[in-house]
Write a protein that holds these residues in place. Structure first.
Motif, PDB file in Angstrom:
ATOM      1  N   ALA A 143       0.288  38.061  22.413  1.00 21.53           N
ATOM      2  CA  ALA A 143       1.584  38.066  23.104  1.00 21.53           C
ATOM      3  C   ALA A 143       2.447  36.901  22.623  1.00 21.53           C
ATOM      4  O   ALA A 143       3.673  37.041  22.459  1.00 21.53           O
ATOM      5  CB  ALA A 143       1.372  37.981  24.614  1.00 21.53           C
ATOM      6  N   ASN A 146       3.939  37.734  19.224  1.00 19.54           N
ATOM      7  CA  ASN A 146       5.068  38.658  19.351  1.00 19.54           C
ATOM      8  C   ASN A 146       6.360  37.951  19.769  1.00 19.54           C
ATOM      9  O   ASN A 146       7.455  38.384  19.404  1.00 19.54           O
ATOM     10  CB  ASN A 146       4.736  39.752  20.368  1.00 19.54           C
ATOM     11  CG  ASN A 146       3.774  40.787  19.827  1.00 19.54           C
ATOM     12  OD1 ASN A 146       3.603  40.929  18.615  1.00 19.54           O
ATOM     13  ND2 ASN A 146       3.114  41.511  20.732  1.00 19.54           N
ATOM     14  N   ARG A 147       6.239  36.878  20.517  1.00 20.03           N
ATOM     15  CA  ARG A 147       7.420  36.156  20.988  1.00 20.03           C
ATOM     16  C   ARG A 147       7.852  35.054  20.024  1.00 20.03           C
ATOM     17  O   ARG A 147       9.027  34.670  19.990  1.00 20.03           O
ATOM     18  CB  ARG A 147       7.151  35.572  22.379  1.00 20.03           C
ATOM     19  CG  ARG A 147       6.983  36.647  23.453  1.00 20.03           C
ATOM     20  CD  ARG A 147       6.520  36.056  24.770  1.00 20.03           C
ATOM     21  NE  ARG A 147       6.303  37.090  25.764  1.00 20.03           N
ATOM     22  CZ  ARG A 147       7.240  37.587  26.573  1.00 20.03           C
ATOM     23  NH1 ARG A 147       8.483  37.127  26.493  1.00 20.03           N
ATOM     24  NH2 ARG A 147       6.953  38.528  27.445  1.00 20.03           N
ATOM     25  N   ARG A 191       4.645  42.844  14.492  1.00 23.28           N
ATOM     26  CA  ARG A 191       4.600  43.001  15.946  1.00 23.28           C
ATOM     27  C   ARG A 191       3.370  43.830  16.294  1.00 23.28           C
ATOM     28  O   ARG A 191       3.096  44.852  15.656  1.00 23.28           O
ATOM     29  CB  ARG A 191       5.865  43.705  16.416  1.00 23.28           C
ATOM     30  CG  ARG A 191       5.898  44.021  17.902  1.00 23.28           C
ATOM     31  CD  ARG A 191       7.140  44.840  18.220  1.00 23.28           C
ATOM     32  NE  ARG A 191       7.148  45.306  19.602  1.00 23.28           N
ATOM     33  CZ  ARG A 191       8.079  46.119  20.096  1.00 23.28           C
ATOM     34  NH1 ARG A 191       9.053  46.565  19.313  1.00 23.28           N
ATOM     35  NH2 ARG A 191       8.019  46.507  21.356  1.00 23.28           N
ATOM     36  N   ALA A 258       6.405  30.861  25.426  1.00 27.18           N
ATOM     37  CA  ALA A 258       5.969  32.256  25.286  1.00 27.18           C
ATOM     38  C   ALA A 258       4.950  32.620  26.359  1.00 27.18           C
ATOM     39  O   ALA A 258       5.010  33.713  26.951  1.00 27.18           O
ATOM     40  CB  ALA A 258       5.383  32.477  23.898  1.00 27.18           C
ATOM     41  N   GLU A 261       6.785  32.960  29.699  1.00 27.04           N
ATOM     42  CA  GLU A 261       7.570  34.193  29.770  1.00 27.04           C
ATOM     43  C   GLU A 261       6.671  35.413  29.915  1.00 27.04           C
ATOM     44  O   GLU A 261       7.009  36.357  30.641  1.00 27.04           O
ATOM     45  CB  GLU A 261       8.440  34.317  28.517  1.00 27.04           C
ATOM     46  CG  GLU A 261       9.604  33.344  28.484  1.00 27.04           C
ATOM     47  CD  GLU A 261      10.522  33.586  27.301  1.00 27.04           C
ATOM     48  OE1 GLU A 261      11.662  33.095  27.342  1.00 27.04           O
ATOM     49  OE2 GLU A 261      10.092  34.270  26.333  1.00 27.04           O
ATOM     50  N   GLU A 262       5.541  35.405  29.237  1.00 31.31           N
ATOM     51  CA  GLU A 262       4.606  36.531  29.355  1.00 31.31           C
ATOM     52  C   GLU A 262       4.098  36.645  30.790  1.00 31.31           C
ATOM     53  O   GLU A 262       4.036  37.745  31.356  1.00 31.31           O
ATOM     54  CB  GLU A 262       3.440  36.326  28.375  1.00 31.31           C
ATOM     55  CG  GLU A 262       2.424  37.453  28.352  1.00 31.31           C
ATOM     56  CD  GLU A 262       2.957  38.726  27.712  1.00 31.31           C
ATOM     57  OE1 GLU A 262       2.304  39.777  27.874  1.00 31.31           O
ATOM     58  OE2 GLU A 262       4.023  38.678  27.055  1.00 31.31           O
ATOM     59  N   PRO A 268      10.131  40.480  25.823  1.00 30.75           N
ATOM     60  CA  PRO A 268      10.288  39.764  24.549  1.00 30.75           C
ATOM     61  C   PRO A 268      11.426  40.355  23.723  1.00 30.75           C
ATOM     62  O   PRO A 268      11.789  41.525  23.877  1.00 30.75           O
ATOM     63  CB  PRO A 268       8.941  39.968  23.847  1.00 30.75           C
ATOM     64  CG  PRO A 268       8.395  41.229  24.426  1.00 30.75           C
ATOM     65  CD  PRO A 268       8.907  41.294  25.842  1.00 30.75           C
ATOM     66  N   HIS A 270      12.560  41.618  20.173  1.00 34.19           N
ATOM     67  CA  HIS A 270      11.903  42.128  18.971  1.00 34.19           C
ATOM     68  C   HIS A 270      12.930  42.384  17.874  1.00 34.19           C
ATOM     69  O   HIS A 270      13.988  42.963  18.129  1.00 34.19           O
ATOM     70  CB  HIS A 270      11.158  43.438  19.286  1.00 34.19           C
ATOM     71  CG  HIS A 270       9.958  43.258  20.154  1.00 34.19           C
ATOM     72  ND1 HIS A 270       8.937  42.382  19.845  1.00 34.19           N
ATOM     73  CD2 HIS A 270       9.613  43.832  21.337  1.00 34.19           C
ATOM     74  CE1 HIS A 270       8.016  42.437  20.795  1.00 34.19           C
ATOM     75  NE2 HIS A 270       8.403  43.299  21.715  1.00 34.19           N
ATOM     76  N   HIS A 312      16.028  26.848  24.497  1.00 33.00           N
ATOM     77  CA  HIS A 312      14.958  27.810  24.784  1.00 33.00           C
ATOM     78  C   HIS A 312      13.659  27.098  25.181  1.00 33.00           C
ATOM     79  O   HIS A 312      12.962  27.543  26.097  1.00 33.00           O
ATOM     80  CB  HIS A 312      14.740  28.680  23.547  1.00 33.00           C
ATOM     81  CG  HIS A 312      13.602  29.646  23.652  1.00 33.00           C
ATOM     82  ND1 HIS A 312      13.592  30.708  24.526  1.00 33.00           N
ATOM     83  CD2 HIS A 312      12.398  29.698  22.985  1.00 33.00           C
ATOM     84  CE1 HIS A 312      12.466  31.380  24.401  1.00 33.00           C
ATOM     85  NE2 HIS A 312      11.723  30.789  23.482  1.00 33.00           N
TER      86      HIS A 312
END
Length: 366
Positions: A143, A146-147, A191, A258, A261-262, A268, A270, A312
């Motif tokens: 995860a 992916n972020r 991804r 990340a 957020e997950e 996310p 992409h 961020h």
């Protein structure tokens, strides 16, 4: 506290000619295997070619620890190199090469790679910086990958430190990225649907026979096979330890963000593979001297893009106590330019002798 560790690769070079010096065995022996070792043998390792050497910090909780260990290890290998008539050079690519290829380190894996991709191995005179950040489990790690992927071009642009090759300017800020991108599994991280998907695709690559082991999953970020970490691999090795500390702090904050957020269920962002590939090439080409893509895939000035990155990860930096240090180092980077910019200025002002002084002296600068 989320843990962090850093691996750095350096070139061994002749102090007069700047040509790669294949002396890694001698340098390692001097650094770690004497009666009074100046570095633990496990902290200083050989690499694919005999003119490269790698150091690895212990697992750290504070950025101050990372900086202290990097300075200690840089000084250790620099002293050992000097004792053997060479220098360490903190450059992402060898500015100059000899006509004869540098010998391959005599490990079976490296010898096999040389037999299968001779020209690629001969030209692998490149040095990166890898940041390992602790994760609770591998599902979470995927995860995180992916972020993270949309921020890797920005990290690459910030770290660019390989503008020269064969004694000439390449026109790229990170020529290392271009050289490394020729391996069959390399470049932007894909991804994944989850950890099971990551495993299935890694196993399919192994089953294809094109790569021999998971060590050849050369994506710019991946799950470590040896540690419970995400390993971010997109950065060139840095001229000085402070720059490496800055990048380590940013990567850790990206991972922490990340994970948060997950857990919170934030969707996310992409990018399609072709956009990520284009952003990576653009970052390698220009460093911070042009635009970078924001999370929506739109071009921004590099200063604006770095401000977006800091916003961020700001809460994660504050939570770890790294906010002031990382902000200060990022603003310093914007003022004086990337290491690639500094190499180019040295080359324009004094040619290869000035580059030699920069990349060998800066490696151990406090």
């Amino acid at each position: 506290m989320i843990t962090v560790g850093v691996e750095e690769e350096y070139l061994l070079v002749d102090p007069v000619t700047l040509l790669p010096a294949p002396l890694v065995d001698d340098v390692r022996a001097t650094a770690g295997l004497g009666a009074a070792p100046i570095a633990d043998a496990q902290e200083v390792q050989d690499e694919l070619l005999q003119a490269q050497i790698e150091v690895a910090t212990p697992v750290c909780e504070a950025l101050e620890e990372v900086g202290g260990h990097l300075l200690r290890l840089r000084h250790a290998v620099a002293s050992a190199a000097q004792a053997n008539g060479c220098r360490i050079a903190a450059s992402g690519a060898a500015p100059l090469r000899d006509a004869e290829p540098v010998p391959v380190t005599g490990r079976p894996r490296y010898l096999r790679m040389h037999g299968e991709a001779r020209q690629l191995v001969d030209e692998q005179l490149i040095c990166g910086m890898h940041v390992h950040v602790g994760i609770p489990d591998r599902e979470t790690g995927v995860a995180v990958l992916n972020r993270l992927r949309i921020w890797l071009p920005t990290l690459l642009a910030m770290s660019a430190n390989s503008p020269l090759w064969d004694g000439r300017a390449t026109g790229f800020a990170s020529w290392r990225t271009i050289i490394f991108g020729r391996w069959p599994v390399s470049g932007p991280v894909p991804r994944f649907a989850g950890f099971a998907d990551y495993e299935a695709r890694a196993e399919a690559l192994l089953a294809s026979g094109v790569i021999a082991d998971r060590g050849q999953l050369y994506w710019q970020a991946r799950l470590s096979e040896n540690y419970p970490t995400v390993e971010v691999r997109c950065c060139d090795v840095q001229l000085d330890a402070d720059e490496a500390v800055m990048l380590a702090g940013i990567v850790r904050a990206l991972v922490a963000t990340a994970i948060a957020e997950e857990k919170a269920g934030v969707a996310p962002v992409h990018w399609q593979p072709e956009l990520l590939q284009a952003a990576t090439w653009h970052a390698a080409r220009h460093g911070l001297s042009s635009t970078l893509l924001d999370p929506d895939g739109r071009p921004r000035s590099s200063g604006d893009a770095l401000c977006m990155l800091l916003r961020h990860i700001g809460p994660a930096l504050e939570e770890s106590g790294d906010l002031r240090e990382v902000n200060s180092l990022v603003h310093r980077l914007l003022r004086r330019g990337t290491p690639a910019d500094r190499q180019r200025r040295a080359f324009a002002d004094g040619g290869l002798p000035a580059v030699t002084e920069l990349i060998t002296a800066e490696a151990t600068a406090p």
